[in-house]
Motif scaffolding. Sequence first.
Motif, PDB file in Angstrom:
ATOM      1  N   ASN A  29      65.842  72.341  35.337  1.00  0.00           N
ATOM      2  CA  ASN A  29      65.129  72.981  34.220  1.00  0.00           C
ATOM      3  C   ASN A  29      66.045  73.896  33.407  1.00  0.00           C
ATOM      4  O   ASN A  29      65.657  74.996  33.018  1.00  0.00           O
ATOM      5  N   ALA A  30      67.253  73.444  33.153  1.00  0.00           N
ATOM      6  CA  ALA A  30      68.214  74.243  32.392  1.00  0.00           C
ATOM      7  C   ALA A  30      68.814  73.414  31.264  1.00  0.00           C
ATOM      8  O   ALA A  30      68.867  72.182  31.339  1.00  0.00           O
ATOM      9  N   PRO A  54      57.701  85.063  30.506  1.00  0.00           N
ATOM     10  CA  PRO A  54      57.624  84.957  31.966  1.00  0.00           C
ATOM     11  C   PRO A  54      58.100  83.606  32.513  1.00  0.00           C
ATOM     12  O   PRO A  54      58.485  83.519  33.676  1.00  0.00           O
ATOM     13  N   GLN A  55      58.092  82.552  31.720  1.00  0.00           N
ATOM     14  CA  GLN A  55      58.506  81.225  32.180  1.00  0.00           C
ATOM     15  C   GLN A  55      60.027  81.077  32.254  1.00  0.00           C
ATOM     16  O   GLN A  55      60.535  80.147  32.854  1.00  0.00           O
ATOM     17  N   VAL A  56      60.758  81.984  31.628  1.00  0.00           N
ATOM     18  CA  VAL A  56      62.218  81.881  31.565  1.00  0.00           C
ATOM     19  C   VAL A  56      62.834  82.665  32.723  1.00  0.00           C
ATOM     20  O   VAL A  56      62.590  83.853  32.889  1.00  0.00           O
ATOM     21  N   LEU A  57      63.627  81.972  33.522  1.00  0.00           N
ATOM     22  CA  LEU A  57      64.304  82.601  34.650  1.00  0.00           C
ATOM     23  C   LEU A  57      65.651  83.207  34.242  1.00  0.00           C
ATOM     24  O   LEU A  57      66.058  84.239  34.768  1.00  0.00           O
ATOM     25  N   PHE A  58      66.346  82.541  33.333  1.00  0.00           N
ATOM     26  CA  PHE A  58      67.656  82.990  32.897  1.00  0.00           C
ATOM     27  C   PHE A  58      67.849  82.655  31.431  1.00  0.00           C
ATOM     28  O   PHE A  58      67.469  81.574  30.974  1.00  0.00           O
ATOM     29  N   ASP A  78      61.197  78.016  34.697  1.00  0.00           N
ATOM     30  CA  ASP A  78      60.614  77.788  36.023  1.00  0.00           C
ATOM     31  C   ASP A  78      60.020  76.392  36.173  1.00  0.00           C
ATOM     32  O   ASP A  78      59.470  76.065  37.209  1.00  0.00           O
ATOM     33  N   GLY A  79      60.097  75.568  35.153  1.00  0.00           N
ATOM     34  CA  GLY A  79      59.610  74.199  35.229  1.00  0.00           C
ATOM     35  C   GLY A  79      58.266  73.987  34.546  1.00  0.00           C
ATOM     36  O   GLY A  79      57.855  72.854  34.328  1.00  0.00           O
ATOM     37  N   THR A  80      57.566  75.051  34.204  1.00  0.00           N
ATOM     38  CA  THR A  80      56.283  74.898  33.512  1.00  0.00           C
ATOM     39  C   THR A  80      56.479  74.592  32.036  1.00  0.00           C
ATOM     40  O   THR A  80      55.553  74.142  31.368  1.00  0.00           O
ATOM     41  N   ILE A  81      57.677  74.819  31.546  1.00  0.00           N
ATOM     42  CA  ILE A  81      58.005  74.581  30.144  1.00  0.00           C
ATOM     43  C   ILE A  81      59.459  74.126  30.076  1.00  0.00           C
ATOM     44  O   ILE A  81      60.271  74.518  30.912  1.00  0.00           O
TER      45      ILE A  81
END
Length: 141
Positions: A29-30, A54-58, A78-81
């Motif tokens: 997911n990157a 909130p969906q973005v990890l980095f 996180d894979g939801t978007i």
Amino acid sequence: MNAPNRYELFVLDDGEKPVEVTEDTKIPNAATVKILKQDHTLANMIRAQLLSMPQVLFAGYKVPHPLHPYFLVKIQTDGTITPAAALEQACTKLIGMIASIEAKFKREFQYKDVEPTAAEDPYGTAAAPAWSGDTRSYMDL
């Protein structure tokens, strides 16, 4: 000397894509997004907006070389978007935020055009000193 012409830093050539998205095969997911003819100003705003989601990890960016007018944004979700959808949402929110700031700016500076009356002293020289009743200047202390 080695610097390109100024217009080359912001004018897209014919057929040149302003945004290129490359999916990352090593990280789930990157993606890496290359944005042409822009600099740190836009890159930092996009990074900050992405990190507020909130969906973005980095989310991070880099400008590989100062003579090349582009930057790279790395996004992991996180894979939801998808990273591309996250970037699109972040840009949409930024456009709305900038439009709001512009409206507030214009509203505040409408009052600047109002002429002050003769009784108003814009510099406050006619007003009483802060220590009221005392006629000394701060230089007399």
